[in-house]
Design an enzyme around this catalytic site. Sequence first.
Site, PDB file in Angstrom:
ATOM      1  N   GLY A  62       0.847  -1.181   0.000  1.00  0.00           N
ATOM      2  CA  GLY A  62       0.000   0.000   0.000  1.00  0.00           C
ATOM      3  C   GLY A  62       0.879   1.224   0.000  1.00  0.00           C
ATOM      4  O   GLY A  62       1.792   1.347   0.824  1.00  0.00           O
ATOM      5  N   ALA A  63       0.654   2.133  -0.946  1.00  0.00           N
ATOM      6  CA  ALA A  63       1.582   3.239  -1.172  1.00  0.00           C
ATOM      7  C   ALA A  63       1.912   4.032   0.102  1.00  0.00           C
ATOM      8  O   ALA A  63       3.097   4.234   0.411  1.00  0.00           O
ATOM      9  CB  ALA A  63       1.025   4.163  -2.262  1.00  0.00           C
ATOM     10  N   GLN A 213      -5.233  -9.649  -2.756  1.00  0.00           N
ATOM     11  CA  GLN A 213      -5.277  -8.651  -1.689  1.00  0.00           C
ATOM     12  C   GLN A 213      -6.713  -8.283  -1.312  1.00  0.00           C
ATOM     13  O   GLN A 213      -7.005  -7.954  -0.162  1.00  0.00           O
ATOM     14  CB  GLN A 213      -4.507  -7.390  -2.097  1.00  0.00           C
ATOM     15  CG  GLN A 213      -3.005  -7.596  -2.210  1.00  0.00           C
ATOM     16  CD  GLN A 213      -2.571  -7.862  -3.641  1.00  0.00           C
ATOM     17  OE1 GLN A 213      -3.318  -8.447  -4.419  1.00  0.00           O
ATOM     18  NE2 GLN A 213      -1.368  -7.431  -3.997  1.00  0.00           N
ATOM     19  N   ASP A 254      -1.420   4.283  -6.517  1.00  0.00           N
ATOM     20  CA  ASP A 254      -0.005   4.215  -6.168  1.00  0.00           C
ATOM     21  C   ASP A 254       0.791   5.373  -6.747  1.00  0.00           C
ATOM     22  O   ASP A 254       1.843   5.720  -6.214  1.00  0.00           O
ATOM     23  CB  ASP A 254       0.579   2.884  -6.650  1.00  0.00           C
ATOM     24  CG  ASP A 254       0.113   1.726  -5.787  1.00  0.00           C
ATOM     25  OD1 ASP A 254       0.849   1.352  -4.865  1.00  0.00           O
ATOM     26  OD2 ASP A 254      -1.005   1.222  -6.012  1.00  0.00           O
ATOM     27  N   LYS A 265      -3.374  -1.056  -8.651  1.00  0.00           N
ATOM     28  CA  LYS A 265      -3.198  -2.495  -8.799  1.00  0.00           C
ATOM     29  C   LYS A 265      -3.760  -2.991 -10.131  1.00  0.00           C
ATOM     30  O   LYS A 265      -4.812  -2.536 -10.572  1.00  0.00           O
ATOM     31  CB  LYS A 265      -3.866  -3.226  -7.636  1.00  0.00           C
ATOM     32  CG  LYS A 265      -3.687  -4.737  -7.639  1.00  0.00           C
ATOM     33  CD  LYS A 265      -2.221  -5.146  -7.639  1.00  0.00           C
ATOM     34  CE  LYS A 265      -1.469  -4.631  -6.447  1.00  0.00           C
ATOM     35  NZ  LYS A 265      -0.017  -4.984  -6.487  1.00  0.00           N
TER      36      LYS A 265
END
Length: 363
Positions: A62-63, A213, A254, A265
């Site tokens: 996760g960014a 995820q 992201d 993603k």
Amino acid sequence: MTVDSSDNDLSPTIETVGWVGSAQNGCVRLIDQTLLPGMFTRIDCQTVDQVWEAIKMLRVRGAPAIGIAAAFGALLGARSQGTESIESVRSALHDATAHLRTSRPTAVNLFWALDRMDRTVEAEASRLSDPSALLERLLTEARAIQDEDRAMCRSIGRFGAELLKPGQGVLTHCNAGGLATADYGTALAVIFSAAEQGKSVHVFADETRPLLQGARLTAWELQRRGIPVTLICDNMAAQVMKEGRVQAVVVGADRIAANGDTANKIGTYSVALAARAHDIPFYVAAPSSTFDLSLPDGASIPIEQRDPREITHGFGYATAPEGIEVYNPAFDVTPATLITALITERGVIRPATREAIRDLIGS
């Protein structure tokens, strides 16, 4: 690297990654997300290499969370060559940030956080004479990055919740919740805030191939928070939209280019196309730190290529013929023209144009 699997923290806000102890002797503690939902395990990283491995292998992902982990990891590196002098700390910090930059290429928060740590050591090295004081200042900066993300998550949630109506079905892709940030999430912050306002939304969570995820992380987060959630395979999204079960799509990001093109993603672009075909609003929720205004458009965003075995041997089982050719990009880019609005901690950018982004985020 030490492991603690005894702490099954089920508090409303998950601390995905944090710092434990003093600047001189502490470590980075994070949830190993590769083991969820079956096992809740925290890992203590004592070295830069351990943090690099945790980022690369998606133990932390996760960014925003990657950026926080990298900032704390840089502090580990700053003390790795000893604390005899200011210069040894400064040099070691720069070596650590250079190494951490090689862990994953797409999420800009990683580079944004490491740039902050580099700037901090340069600004303070000439002012301070005590290496221990410099380490303390670096820890303060890393914690500031974490605290700022907490505040941004809450603000994103408040702005985004205004876009949802009571009883709506909301589809999300991958995981952009507390596990991906310092606190509340980005896309899931919108959903959590809406639920707290009594809007009773129902979430459809894409499983998110190849590492699931959505199934392993998003469904787990929503279920433990009491949010109604239905898990679907990625290739079911368009059908669920066609059946009228979904009235909005909210995803994270992201990296967002200056014109609004957004990397997220892999599979997000397909969801955006399906949403456009069914006249469903497609929202991207992300903090200002995820915008990379140095890139003119999405074609400039670097896309990470991952291990083919994530596809051919998912979770240890062979699911494809031996020796088959594999293409495994971790992200795709959704054009700004498919994005209804960008939800940030500073407000909602609608439409997602270069001019609107410049007005709210800066140049």
